[in-house]
Design an enzyme around this catalytic site. Structure first.
Site, mmCIF file in Angstrom:
data_model
loop_
_atom_site.group_PDB
_atom_site.id
_atom_site.type_symbol
_atom_site.label_atom_id
_atom_site.label_comp_id
_atom_site.label_asym_id
_atom_site.label_seq_id
_atom_site.Cartn_x
_atom_site.Cartn_y
_atom_site.Cartn_z
ATOM 1 N N ARG A 99 30.130 37.063 10.876
ATOM 2 C CA ARG A 99 29.858 35.635 11.381
ATOM 3 C C ARG A 99 30.682 35.106 12.644
ATOM 4 N NH1 ARG A 99 26.253 34.391 7.340
ATOM 5 N NH2 ARG A 99 26.615 35.330 5.713
ATOM 6 N N HIS A 143 27.191 42.219 22.440
ATOM 7 C CA HIS A 143 26.772 41.305 21.188
ATOM 8 C C HIS A 143 25.563 40.731 21.205
ATOM 9 C CE1 HIS A 143 29.516 38.821 23.534
ATOM 10 N NE2 HIS A 143 28.813 37.911 23.117
HETATM 11 P P1 DGP Z 1 29.426 35.101 24.379
HETATM 12 O O1 DGP Z 1 29.611 33.679 24.700
HETATM 13 O O2 DGP Z 1 27.940 35.394 24.352
HETATM 14 O O3 DGP Z 1 30.298 35.884 24.862
HETATM 15 O O4 DGP Z 1 29.587 35.069 22.835
HETATM 16 C C1 DGP Z 1 30.904 35.117 22.245
HETATM 17 C C2 DGP Z 1 30.860 34.782 20.750
HETATM 18 O O5 DGP Z 1 32.096 35.416 20.121
HETATM 19 C C3 DGP Z 1 31.195 33.029 20.538
HETATM 20 O O6 DGP Z 1 30.207 32.561 20.104
HETATM 21 C C4 DGP Z 1 32.367 33.222 19.958
HETATM 22 C C5 DGP Z 1 32.650 34.647 19.080
HETATM 23 N N1 DGP Z 1 34.017 35.034 18.869
HETATM 24 C C6 DGP Z 1 34.970 35.000 19.937
HETATM 25 N N2 DGP Z 1 36.124 35.419 19.476
HETATM 26 C C7 DGP Z 1 36.028 35.679 18.130
HETATM 27 C C8 DGP Z 1 36.551 36.191 16.914
HETATM 28 O O7 DGP Z 1 37.771 36.580 17.064
HETATM 29 N N3 DGP Z 1 35.863 36.414 15.964
HETATM 30 C C9 DGP Z 1 34.633 36.131 15.588
HETATM 31 N N4 DGP Z 1 34.190 36.151 14.455
HETATM 32 N N5 DGP Z 1 34.036 35.456 16.736
HETATM 33 C C10 DGP Z 1 34.682 35.311 17.892
#
Ligand code: DGP
Length: 113
Positions: free
Chosen positions: A29, A100
Site C-alpha cells: 500500500r 512502480h
Molecule cells: P511516484 O510519484 O510515481 O514516484 O510515486 C512514488 C510513491 O511512492 C508515492 O505515491 C509515495 C510512495 N512512497 C514513497 N516512499 C514510500 C515508502 O517508504 N513506503 C510506501 N509504502 N510508499 C512510499
C-alpha cells in the site's frame, strides 16, 4: 540497489503494508494514498524507470499488469473500475526511481490530475 527505498521494501528491510509477493513482483500500500485503494506494484528486479526498460523486461512488465488485475479483483474494485499509472521522469512526478505501477480505485476519479 542498496539505496533504493522500494528494493528495501521488497526485501523487508523497510516495513510496508504488504499486499502480494511472488518471484517477479511485490505489491504494497502507498504511504500517501491518493484514493481509498492505492497500491504500488513493483518488479523485484531494480529498474529505474520505463526509460531504462529493455526487451528482456517485456514479460516482467506484462506480469506487473496481470498482477494489478488480480489485486483489483481481490480488493473488490474491479467492477467499478480503477486507474493504473506509471510516472516516468521528473515532469511526470516520478519521485522513486524503481518502476512502480500505481493501482488506484475505490471512488470515482477525474480523467486527469
Ligand atoms: P511516484 O510519484 O510515481 O514516484 O510515486 C512514488 C510513491 O511512492 C508515492 O505515491 C509515495 C510512495 N512512497 C514513497 N516512499 C514510500 C515508502 O517508504 N513506503 C510506501 N509504502 N510508499 C512510499
Amino acid at each position: 540497489m542498496s539505496d533504493c527505498i522500494f528494493c528495501k521494501i521488497i526485501t523487508g528491510d523497510i516495513p510496508s503494508k504488504h499486499v502480494y509477493h511472488d518471484d517477479q513482483v511485490t505489491a504494497f500500500r502507498d504511504l500517501n494514498p491518493a484514493a481509498p485503494t492505492h497500491i504500488l506494484i513493483v518488479p523485484n528486479k531494480h529498474i529505474d524507470s520505463i526509460n531504462t526498460l529493455t526487451n528482456e523486461d517485456e514479460q516482467l512488465i506484462g506480469h506487473l499488469f496481470t498482477t494489478a488485475k488480480q489485486i483489483a479483483a481481490q480488493e473488490g474494485i474491479a467492477e467499478n473500475g480503477y486507474r493504473l499509472i506509471i510516472n516516468t521522469g521528473a515532469h511526470a512526478g516520478q519521485t522513486v526511481f524503481h518502476i512502480h505501477l500505481h493501482l488506484l480505485g475505490g471512488a470515482p476519479m477525474r480523467l486527469m490530475g
